[in-house]
Design a protein around this motif. Structure first.
Motif, PDB file in Angstrom:
ATOM      1  N   GLY A   1      -0.868   0.611  -9.575  1.00  0.00           N
ATOM      2  CA  GLY A   1      -0.978   2.060  -9.406  1.00  0.00           C
ATOM      3  C   GLY A   1      -2.355   2.445  -8.883  1.00  0.00           C
TER       4      GLY A   1
ATOM      5  N   SER B   1      -4.151   4.215 -10.560  1.00  0.00           N
ATOM      6  CA  SER B   1      -4.977   4.217 -11.783  1.00  0.00           C
ATOM      7  C   SER B   1      -5.855   2.980 -11.860  1.00  0.00           C
TER       8      SER B   1
ATOM      9  N   LEU C   1      -8.652   3.097  -9.337  1.00  0.00           N
ATOM     10  CA  LEU C   1      -9.747   3.981  -9.743  1.00  0.00           C
ATOM     11  C   LEU C   1     -10.640   3.300 -10.775  1.00  0.00           C
TER      12      LEU C   1
ATOM     13  N   TYR D   1      -8.786  15.564 -12.291  1.00  0.00           N
ATOM     14  CA  TYR D   1      -7.707  14.809 -12.937  1.00  0.00           C
ATOM     15  C   TYR D   1      -8.270  14.160 -14.208  1.00  0.00           C
TER      16      TYR D   1
ATOM     17  N   TYR E   1      -9.840  10.664 -14.962  1.00  0.00           N
ATOM     18  CA  TYR E   1     -11.130  10.239 -14.392  1.00  0.00           C
ATOM     19  C   TYR E   1     -12.137  10.011 -15.519  1.00  0.00           C
TER      20      TYR E   1
ATOM     21  N   SER F   1     -10.517  14.210  -5.446  1.00  0.00           N
ATOM     22  CA  SER F   1      -9.062  14.097  -5.341  1.00  0.00           C
ATOM     23  C   SER F   1      -8.683  15.084  -4.242  1.00  0.00           C
TER      24      SER F   1
ATOM     25  N   ASP G   1      -9.693   9.819  -3.542  1.00  0.00           N
ATOM     26  CA  ASP G   1      -8.379   9.645  -4.172  1.00  0.00           C
ATOM     27  C   ASP G   1      -7.392  10.515  -3.390  1.00  0.00           C
TER      28      ASP G   1
ATOM     29  N   SER H   1       3.272   6.218  -6.076  1.00  0.00           N
ATOM     30  CA  SER H   1       3.876   7.004  -7.166  1.00  0.00           C
ATOM     31  C   SER H   1       4.395   8.365  -6.727  1.00  0.00           C
ATOM     32  N   LYS H   2       3.528   9.154  -6.093  1.00  0.00           N
ATOM     33  CA  LYS H   2       3.908  10.530  -5.749  1.00  0.00           C
ATOM     34  C   LYS H   2       4.574  10.547  -4.381  1.00  0.00           C
TER      35      LYS H   2
ATOM     36  N   ARG I   1       4.431   1.384 -10.279  1.00  0.00           N
ATOM     37  CA  ARG I   1       3.042   1.033 -10.576  1.00  0.00           C
ATOM     38  C   ARG I   1       2.397   0.247  -9.441  1.00  0.00           C
TER      39      ARG I   1
ATOM     40  N   TYR J   1       0.520  21.017  -8.274  1.00  0.00           N
ATOM     41  CA  TYR J   1       0.083  21.611  -9.547  1.00  0.00           C
ATOM     42  C   TYR J   1      -0.489  23.007  -9.314  1.00  0.00           C
TER      43      TYR J   1
END
Ligand SMILES: Cc1ncc(COP(=O)(O)O)c(C=O)c1O
Length: 402
Positions: A96, A98, A101, A122, A125, A169, A201, A234-235, A243, A321
């Motif tokens: 991922g 994640s 990062l 986010y 972080y 981001s 990101d 993912s998105k 992942r 969001y």
């Protein structure tokens, strides 16, 4: 027995830590509209499932720590379609975005170092930074400016001898901000002047609306050796459970060092890489359709929120969001109250409390991040529940003032 100070200093994710309250509400028969988490309900493309079904081996072996060649080539080809020039050797596959990062921060930070991040940011972080014993220095941004970056001098004044990077981001979670080419050029100038990295990101790259043109940090000349690009399926392909992400940079020394972390965790799932590589063969029309769907959801949720008395929010230009200010005392208490005490015909709504998206103490306390990841009909119901909940909530700000 003793636990590390490092683990105790971490905070639980504001997006996930209230899930037990949602589980308890569901156990009592309540339906919960989950606007707290960026888990889209869009179908993952068939290419992913077909590739996995057709993958026939006798032994499911470790993959190369750098990632499978076909996966790295698929991402390199995808970047080229965006006019971003990363070759296979500039890209390692990660668990991922994640993990990418987390690896990025561990590769550039020592204990006591800091990274500048536009706030709100986010929430995870914090976790990635604190596990490297580093910290986030927030760059203040304002909703009324669409969460765009402040002046160069404001950012430069935050830099000290311990600053290792500026981390963005883009498009922004939770803000929906899409940075302009000028803003990115400014960050590049600052990064060069102070000899620091940029962490870009861009996991929401495809999600921009209203004809907003997306500029990648990978489009800005002269900083590819200091730009750590973070990505994920993912998105983009609604494949959060796969992942699969990546870390990319045109910097051989960085790649040689981060490889130690990749080797330490051996490899990323072989099967998931087979499926994810196939995702990059999905026709472009898939992403165009998904973009239209999110734009329509953005319009729906934004319109519904604007109807609620006392709610303040800006129309987001990207990602999925909305960061909304609510007329309530404390969004964490409010989320729990909604799950425990409020429903309309057995249904309630869950958002993510805003405080966890800020490093500055006290900020975000009456804000809530709402993810428009559900279909329009559900978003309307969820917003209607929110409206009635605010009116009934004992900690409604007007009620307190009265
Ligand atoms: C801005 C941002 N970056 C990174 C991630 C990590 O996603 P994943 O690990 O699923 O790729 C997320 C997930 O929500 C995100 O919102």
């Amino acid at each position: 027995m003793r636990l590390s100070e490092r683990i105790k200093a971490l905070t639980a994710s504001p997006i996930r830590r209230l899930i037990p309250y949602a589980d308890a509400a569901k156990a009592k028969g309540k339906k919960v509209y989950h606007l707290n988490i960026g888990q889209p309900d869009i179908r993952t493309p068939d290419e992913y499932f077909d590739a996995i079904r057709n993958f026939k081996v006798d032994t499911i072996a470790y993959a190369d720590s750098k990632g499978r060649t076909e996966m790295r080539d698929a991402i390199s080809g995808y970047y080229k379609s965006w006019d971003i020039n990363y070759e296979r050797d500039d890209i390692y596959i990660t668990n991922g975005g994640s993990e990418a990062l987390s690896f990025a921060v561990q590769t550039i930070c020592d204990a006591g170092d800091n990274i500048l991040v536009p706030e709100p940011f986010y929430a995870n972080y914090n976790t990635f930074t604190k596990t490297a014993l580093a910290s986030i220095v927030p760059i203040p941004t304002k909703a009324e400016d669409g969460f765009h970056l402040p002046a160069k001098s404001v950012i430069e004044n935050l830099i000290n001898s311990k600053t290792r990077a500026i981390w963005i981001s883009n498009p922004g979670n939770p803000t929906g901000a899409v940075y302009t080419a000028k803003e990115l050029e400014m960050l590049v100038e600052i990064a060069k002047k102070h000899d620091i990295y940029l962490i870009a990101d861009e996991v929401y790259r495809e999600f921009t609306y209203d004809g907003e043109r997306f500029t990648s940090m990978g489009h800005i000349d002269g900083a590819l050796d200091r730009t750590i690009m973070i990505d994920s399926v993912s998105k983009r392909f609604s494949a959060c459970g796969a992942r699969i992400g990546c870390i990319a940079i045109k910097n051989k020394e960085f790649m040689a060092q981060v490889l130690k972390l990749c080797q330490g965790r051996l490899s990323v799932s072989t099967i998931e890489q087979v499926g994810a590589a196939a995702l990059y063969k999905t026709p472009k029309s898939y992403l165009e359709e998904v973009n239209k769907e999110y734009k329509s959801r953005r319009d729906t949720l934004y319109t519904e929120l604007k109807k609620i008395d006392g709610v303040i929010c800006e129309e987001p230009k990207g990602a999925f969001y909305i960061m909304a200010k609510l007329p309530i005392d404390d969004s964490e208490k409010f989320v729990i109250w909604m799950l425990e005490n409020f429903d309309i015909n057995g249904e309630t709504t869950m958002g993510a409390p805003g405080g966890g998206f800020y490093a500055t103490p006290g900020l975000g306390i009456n804000e809530m991040r709402l993810a428009y990841v559900l279909n329009n009909a559900d978003l309307i119901k969820a917003a209607n529940i929110l409206r009635q909940a605010i009116a009934a909530y004992p900690g409604r700000l007007e009620a307190i003032k009265a």
